[in-house]
Design a protein around this motif. Structure first.
Motif, PDB file in Angstrom:
ATOM      1  N   GLN A 175     -39.230  12.175 -29.781  1.00 45.69           N
ATOM      2  CA  GLN A 175     -37.865  12.529 -30.205  1.00 45.69           C
ATOM      3  C   GLN A 175     -37.487  13.896 -29.631  1.00 45.69           C
ATOM      4  N   LYS A 176     -36.201  14.021 -29.330  1.00 47.29           N
ATOM      5  CA  LYS A 176     -35.692  15.258 -28.687  1.00 47.29           C
ATOM      6  C   LYS A 176     -35.715  16.409 -29.688  1.00 47.29           C
ATOM      7  N   ARG A 177     -36.265  17.571 -29.240  1.00 48.32           N
ATOM      8  CA  ARG A 177     -36.234  18.770 -30.086  1.00 48.32           C
ATOM      9  C   ARG A 177     -35.778  19.936 -29.224  1.00 48.32           C
ATOM     10  N   GLU A 178     -34.886  20.715 -29.746  1.00 47.24           N
ATOM     11  CA  GLU A 178     -34.395  21.891 -29.010  1.00 47.24           C
ATOM     12  C   GLU A 178     -34.595  23.115 -29.872  1.00 47.24           C
ATOM     13  N   PRO A 179     -35.394  24.053 -29.551  1.00 46.59           N
ATOM     14  CA  PRO A 179     -36.372  23.974 -28.447  1.00 46.59           C
ATOM     15  C   PRO A 179     -37.607  23.177 -28.891  1.00 46.59           C
ATOM     16  N   GLU A 180     -38.307  22.674 -27.921  1.00 45.80           N
ATOM     17  CA  GLU A 180     -39.559  21.955 -28.206  1.00 45.80           C
ATOM     18  C   GLU A 180     -40.560  22.934 -28.818  1.00 45.80           C
ATOM     19  N   PHE A 181     -41.183  22.524 -29.954  1.00 45.54           N
ATOM     20  CA  PHE A 181     -42.147  23.439 -30.586  1.00 45.54           C
ATOM     21  C   PHE A 181     -43.550  22.842 -30.672  1.00 45.54           C
ATOM     22  N   ILE A 182     -43.721  21.651 -30.104  1.00 42.57           N
ATOM     23  CA  ILE A 182     -45.088  21.091 -30.126  1.00 42.57           C
ATOM     24  C   ILE A 182     -45.516  20.701 -28.710  1.00 42.57           C
ATOM     25  N   GLU A 183     -46.776  20.606 -28.538  1.00 40.66           N
ATOM     26  CA  GLU A 183     -47.307  20.082 -27.286  1.00 40.66           C
ATOM     27  C   GLU A 183     -48.495  19.180 -27.590  1.00 40.66           C
ATOM     28  N   LEU A 184     -48.757  18.232 -26.701  1.00 36.24           N
ATOM     29  CA  LEU A 184     -49.843  17.279 -26.898  1.00 36.24           C
ATOM     30  C   LEU A 184     -51.180  18.003 -26.885  1.00 36.24           C
ATOM     31  N   MET A 185     -52.079  17.560 -27.806  1.00 34.25           N
ATOM     32  CA  MET A 185     -53.419  18.158 -27.787  1.00 34.25           C
ATOM     33  C   MET A 185     -54.435  17.119 -27.326  1.00 34.25           C
ATOM     34  N   ALA A 186     -54.359  15.906 -27.902  1.00 32.70           N
ATOM     35  CA  ALA A 186     -55.318  14.877 -27.526  1.00 32.70           C
ATOM     36  C   ALA A 186     -54.760  13.513 -27.902  1.00 32.70           C
ATOM     37  N   VAL A 187     -55.281  12.495 -27.222  1.00 28.51           N
ATOM     38  CA  VAL A 187     -54.884  11.129 -27.547  1.00 28.51           C
ATOM     39  C   VAL A 187     -56.153  10.321 -27.851  1.00 28.51           C
ATOM     40  N   PRO A 188     -56.179   9.667 -29.003  1.00 27.09           N
ATOM     41  CA  PRO A 188     -57.360   8.865 -29.335  1.00 27.09           C
ATOM     42  C   PRO A 188     -57.495   7.670 -28.393  1.00 27.09           C
TER      43      PRO A 188
END
Lengths: 497, 295
Positions: B101-114
């Motif tokens: 989902q769009k967020r302005e400003p983006e405050f998260i980033e991917l850490m890991a994918v199971p």
């Protein structure tokens, strides 16, 4: 008939039975009252539980109702109605649901048959009426209804949000619990009742045995006393100080006093007998002594003058009279002493024999004998006694009239009594003589032995009869004898032997 | 060994403590910042019944990160996203849909994918009760449908997309819809027939099929979606870089470690792999088409 009428039962049966019946009756009455009360209490508990659970769901449901969170409502219903580990009995929940104000299902414990969002299919008119009422009054409602799975308690609690009703929680609790728990309570209570009855009847048997033992002893004692034996003494234990104990004590005192009294009576009778014997002996001695003195004088004189013929001529009749007198006394005494054996049965004719004797006695004197013997010739009577009584009385009457007069003799058998009347119009008997008329050796005549009337009296007494005298000096006397007929008379048939 | 022992005996007590801290024994020996617990958000993605597992996993992470770790559980993705935005939590295991989902400003980033069953992908399952005659989504018209979370990919976005693909309007196709906010409870809602149909994360359903088969046995899968990127672990962009690095290393390192592998085994996952944002392009595309109203 094995079972006789209860009135004939022994007290030792009736008393324990009565006590048992009373104990059982009281126990069952109290037990039933407790069971009924317990049943009401269990029902109240159940209704309260239904209300509490429904309120619990309603309390957390309002937000879920407002948000149409059907899953949340379902989870609340399930968690509130799930059996908890602490409660031993499962709640017996037949159904639970949350409805909206339109009556549509928001959540149902049985979602398969009651899908969410659909009107409640199972609702009956009565239930609809209650639902409307709860919506209108905004107050919880509880009632008992009958469903497919049996009787149940239905609680309806409104779900409120800021004072307005947004839905309803409905809960059905099976009333089976009431029955099972009431049955369990009844089992315990009636178990206690039976135990009480057993204990009560055992106690009753013990008490009645203790009460009845002295009563039986008393009854036996009374029986013995009734037969004339005053010896029974009922053992009395020191602890029996109750009414029965007092009764036993009184009985023992009574029998003691009775036997003492009889002893005294016997002693008294013996001393009376001895006194009478003494009087007779003294009388005999006196009567015999009187002629003896004269006779001894005669003999003395004859010894001094052995050859005096004139004296012999004068004294021999005197000696003969004296000896005759002594013989009369002795014969009288013998007659009295022999009376026991003097029983000789004969017909009514034996009384007539007395008439001949009396006629001979009267001899040439102008004495009128009025003879009226009503005893039938065929009636068998005890001749010996009756002849003696009649002869004695008649001889006295003849002597009383003197040279001329009238003597009446009447006999009559009526009303089980034999009546003999002897009447004369002689000199009569003065009052002071009347008092001693029947005493032995009492006589007003110089030649009399004083034994005739005494023997008559004794004979009549022995036959169980009585003798009366009516007399007036100068006018005459009436001797009336009444003897029970059975003592002196027998019917002709049996008496023929 | 003899020499070593004599050396240790000679050094001071303070030095010993420092050495122990350096040995990554999770002893809080540094500044106050280091004492503050690291907060890790969890959502309906994870099956949360086994509290013991989370205790062990927390312990594992504390050892590797060197700071206390606290898991923060929230009902919805939206709440967890809010916590990430305000900085109350630094890490979270969320769903692919909130991530794209769009967020302005983006405050998260991917850490890991199971990695699940060999690939970092999963499906959305459309399930109904075992006795339900429905064989496709179309048969559920006028029925009750259970979503998991309005921000869930497999439990909301995908089933609506699948329905929209058939030309129906997801908003008035069903008689009623509701959210369970938990994939496992969606399965329970179907199994108890509170809902006629529902959409569930394939990973959760398969996991339950192993651990709570009595529930999944009462359901059947009538439709499987295409594969999408597995719900990822994300971190707050503004978090301490050193912390982020250590957490990422701890997560990645799980498959290298006996304890970590045991934990992965309990989660029924192969490993946590490094993120590749393009993995979520599929979800992004579906979300975009649904937002435009034209699938």
């Amino acid at each position: 008939m094995i079972f006789s009428h209860p009135r004939t039962w022994s007290l030792s049966v009736k008393l324990p039975l009565t006590i048992t019946a009373v104990v059982v009756g009281v126990a069952i009455t109290v037990g039933m009252a407790i069971v009924v009360q317990e049943r009401d209490r269990i029902r109240e508990n159940l209704e309260e539980k239904a209300l509490v659970i429904a309120r619990g769901v309603a309390g957390v449901a309002y937000e879920a109702v407002l948000r149409n969170d059907y899953w949340g409502l379902y989870k609340s219903l399930i968690s509130m109605t799930a059996p908890t580990e602490s409660s031993e009995n499962p709640p017996g929940i037949l159904g639970g649901m949350v409805l909206d104000t339109e009556g549509r299902v928001l959540a149902h414990m049985n979602p398969e048959t009651n899908p969410v969002g659909m009107p409640l299919l199972a609702a009956n008119p009565e239930q609809r009426k209650w639902l409307r009422e709860v919506l209108e009054t905004n107050a919880p409602h509880i009632h008992t209804a009958q469903g497919e799975k049996g009787e149940y308690v239905e609680s309806i609690v409104p779900v409120q949000s800021e004072g307005s009703v947004v839905g309803m929680v409905i809960l059905h609790l099976s009333t089976e619990e009431i029955h099972t728990r009431t049955l369990a309570a009844a089992g315990i209570i009636f178990g206690i009742a039976i135990a009480l009855a057993v204990v009560g009847s055992m106690l009753g048997a013990y008490i009645s045995r203790r009460m009845i033992r002295p009563l039986n002893a008393l009854a036996n004692g009374m029986d013995t006393v009734g037969r004339g034996d005053f010896t029974p003494v009922i053992p009395l234990r020191p602890r029996d100080q109750d009414e029965i104990g007092q009764l036993v004590e009184s009985f023992n005192r009574m029998t003691g006093e009775l036997s003492e009294k009889r002893q005294l009576e016997q002693q008294l009778a013996l001393s009376e007998k001895l006194a009478a014997l003494g009087r007779i002996a003294a009388g005999v001695a006196h009567e015999v002594n009187n002629p003896l003195g004269g006779m001894l004088n005669c003999l003395d004189t004859l010894k001094k003058k052995p050859g005096d013929e004139e004296l012999v001529q004068r004294y021999l009749p005197m000696l003969e009279r004296g000896l005759n007198r002594i013989r009369a006394i002795v014969q009288g005494l013998l007659a009295e002493l022999r009376t026991d054996q003097a029983e000789a049965w004969g017909d009514g004719g034996c009384v007539e024999d007395v008439k001949d004797l009396i006629v001979a006695e009267i001899g040439e004197r102008p004495i009128l004998l009025l003879w009226s013997n009503q005893i039938d010739d065929k009636t068998c009577i005890n001749c010996g006694h009756l002849q003696q009584v009649a002869h004695n009385l008649l001889r006295n009457a003849v002597q009383a009239v003197g040279e001329y007069g009238t003597v009446s003799f009447r006999t009559q058998a009526s009303g089980g009594m034999l009546l003999i009347e002897v009447e004369d119009d002689g000199v009569g008997i003065p009052e002071d003589v009347l008092a001693h008329l029947f005493d032995p050796f009492f006589t007003t005549r110089a030649s009399g032995t004083g034994l005739g009337l005494w023997i008559t009296y004794r004979l009549i007494e022995r036959m169980g009869g009585e003798i009366e005298v009516e007399s007036e000096v100068g006018k005459g006397s009436l001797f009336r004898v009444r003897v029970p007929a059975k003592m002196v008379m027998q019917s002709a048939l049996s008496g023929a032997a | 060994m003899r020499d070593g022992t004599s050396v240790t005996n000679r050094i001071s007590r303070r030095t010993v403590l420092t050495l122990m801290g350096a040995a990554a024994l999770a002893r809080p020996v540094l500044a106050a910042e280091e004492e503050r617990p690291v907060r890790f958000g969890l959502t309906a993605v994870v099956v949360r019944e086994n509290l013991q597992f989370f205790e062990r996993w927390r312990h594992f992470l504390e050892q590797r990160v060197g700071r206390p770790v606290r898991f923060v559980q929230r009902r919805s993705y939206r709440e967890i996203m809010g916590l990430l935005q305000t900085g109350e939590i630094d890490f979270a295991w969320i769903c692919g849909y909130p991530y794209v989902q769009k967020r302005e400003p983006e405050f998260i980033e991917l850490m890991a994918v199971p990695v699940f069953q060999g690939e970092p992908l999963y499906h959305s399952y459309i399930i109904v009760h075992r006795d339900n005659p429905a064989t496709s989504l179309a048969d559920l018209k006028g029925k009750v449908f259970a979503y998991s979370d309005p921000d869930s990919n497999s439990g909301y976005l995908v089933p609506r997309y699948l329905l929209a693909s058939t030309g129906a309007s997801p908003d008035n196709f069903y008689r009623l819809t509701f959210f369970t906010y938990n994939h496992a409870e969606t399965v329970e809602a179907i199994a108890n027939r509170v809902a006629d149909g529902g959409a569930v994360d394939s990973y959760v359903w398969e996991f339950m099929a192993k651990t709570r088969s009595n529930v999944t046995e009462r359901t059947k899968i009538i439709s499987r979606s295409q594969k999408f990127g597995f719900p990822p672990l994300v971190m707050r962009s503004a978090a301490d870089p050193e912390l982020k690095r250590r957490m990422q290393a701890a997560i990645f390192g799980m498959r290298e470690d006996i304890d970590g592998r045991a934990l992965l085994g309990q989660l029924a996952l192969d490993s946590f792999s490094p993120p590749n944002p393009s993995l979520f392009d599929g979800i992004r595309a579906v979300a975009q088409r649904m937002n435009e109203g034209k699938p």
